[in-house]
Design an enzyme around this catalytic site. Structure first.
Site, PDB file in Angstrom:
ATOM      1  N   PRO A   2      17.230  25.140  19.826  1.00  0.00           N
ATOM      2  CA  PRO A   2      18.416  24.356  19.484  1.00  0.00           C
ATOM      3  C   PRO A   2      19.428  24.288  20.626  1.00  0.00           C
ATOM      4  CG  PRO A   2      17.837  25.854  17.696  1.00  0.00           C
ATOM      5  CD  PRO A   2      16.971  26.223  18.873  1.00  0.00           C
ATOM      6  N   GLU A   3      20.110  23.161  20.704  1.00  0.00           N
ATOM      7  CA  GLU A   3      21.169  22.978  21.690  1.00  0.00           C
ATOM      8  C   GLU A   3      22.475  23.543  21.131  1.00  0.00           C
ATOM      9  OE1 GLU A   3      20.790  20.878  24.613  1.00  0.00           O
ATOM     10  OE2 GLU A   3      18.715  20.309  24.263  1.00  0.00           O
ATOM     11  N   LYS A  51      24.389  29.619  22.287  1.00  0.00           N
ATOM     12  CA  LYS A  51      23.305  29.423  21.326  1.00  0.00           C
ATOM     13  C   LYS A  51      23.175  30.594  20.360  1.00  0.00           C
ATOM     14  CE  LYS A  51      20.683  26.453  24.453  1.00  0.00           C
ATOM     15  NZ  LYS A  51      19.364  26.157  25.045  1.00  0.00           N
ATOM     16  N   ARG A 264       9.488  24.355  33.297  1.00  0.00           N
ATOM     17  CA  ARG A 264      10.224  23.704  32.218  1.00  0.00           C
ATOM     18  C   ARG A 264       9.942  22.202  32.222  1.00  0.00           C
ATOM     19  NH1 ARG A 264      14.701  26.686  30.275  1.00  0.00           N
ATOM     20  NH2 ARG A 264      14.189  28.900  30.430  1.00  0.00           N
TER      21      ARG A 264
END
Length: 276
Positions: A2-3, A51, A264
């Site tokens: 999640p951002e 986060k 990534r």
């Protein structure tokens, strides 16, 4: 994963449901805290930190003779990682996720909060929160946001690719892959460009903060225009689709970390964001 905006929304929802409520039961389904009982504790607030989610509670006053009358304070710390979530249900309401994935259950007279598939779950004295989140950089959605400090931390490692540096929560907290990719696009910067070669580092950070702040409500998009059920992004997740600016096909790639051991996903426009 999640951002920062997702965590902000989760904290806001939990705070609205739980703040000021006295727990009638608690159930920690992890070995370390399996015997912990927070019944009678009051949920003071739920706040996001990057986060991370922090649920702050105060315990009943100790009534032993000579004991301090100050309320005890604990923090339930959780990190959702890739699959975690917090859900709020009416008291005794039916869960919408499998029960075996529940890691924490907090019951109050007005609702139940259940944490499913939490990547991290800790309970620490509130006075010791810094031990678990003190390493984080300035929070782009936090009340204590400090752009100068965030830029200083980014510039401290000029050879690191900007696409990696923006995801380093020790430098600034809250950016995930969506906002990393799209903020680089808005600045015309390829994610592989070293931090020290980025001509306007502040713009990328400012764009990321703006995009996060614009997505605190329902629905998420980084492009201009009305919100819709389907997210609208500049480059993230749009492999082989035309760039919204120049029409060139968006590419997907893997960005190697500074030590070459970590990769990534990145999305970029090869024309608007030429490779270094």
């Amino acid at each position: 994963m999640p951002e920062g905006d997702s965590i902000w929304r989760a904290a806001h929802k939990l705070h609205e449901a739980l703040a000021g409520q006295v727990l009638t039961a608690s159930d920690f389904r992890v070995p370390r805290f399996a015997t912990l009982n927070l019944s009678g504790w009051t949920m003071v607030e739920v706040v996001p930190r990057g986060k991370h989610l922090l649920m702050r509670l105060e315990g009943p006053e100790d009534t032993l003779p000579g004991a301090s009358k100050k309320p005890r304070a604990l923090t339930i710390h959780s990190h959702l990682k890739m699959e975690g979530s917090w859900m709020v249900y009416p008291p005794g309401g039916r869960w919408t996720k499998p029960g075996h994935t529940a890691r924490c259950v907090l019951r109050t007279p007005v609702g139940d909060a259940v944490g499913f598939s939490l990547g991290i779950l800790d309970v620490v004295p509130t006075s010791e929160e810094d031990k678990i989140v003190g390493h984080l950089g300035p929070d782009l959605l936090g009340p204590d946001w400090d752009e100068e400090e965030a830029l200083r931390r980014l510039q401290a490692e000029p050879d690191v690719p900007i696409g990696f540096a923006l995801l380093d929560q020790r430098k600034l907290a809250g950016i995930g892959n969506i906002y990393r990719c799209d903020s680089c696009f808005l600045s015309g910067i390829h994610p592989a460009l070293p931090v020290g070669q980025v001509p306007d580092l502040a713009k990328i950070v400012t764009d990321a903060k703006r995009l996060l702040g614009e997505n605190l409500g329902p629905g998420r998009r980084t492009t201009l225009g009305p919100r819709a059920m389907r997210p609208g992004y500049w480059v993230y997740g749009r492999t082989r689709q035309p760039c919204r600016r120049c029409g060139t096909q968006i590419r997907h790639g893997l960005l190697a970390g500074p030590d070459g051991t970590e990769e990534r996903d990145i999305y970029f426009c090869p024309r608007c964001q030429p490779a270094p």
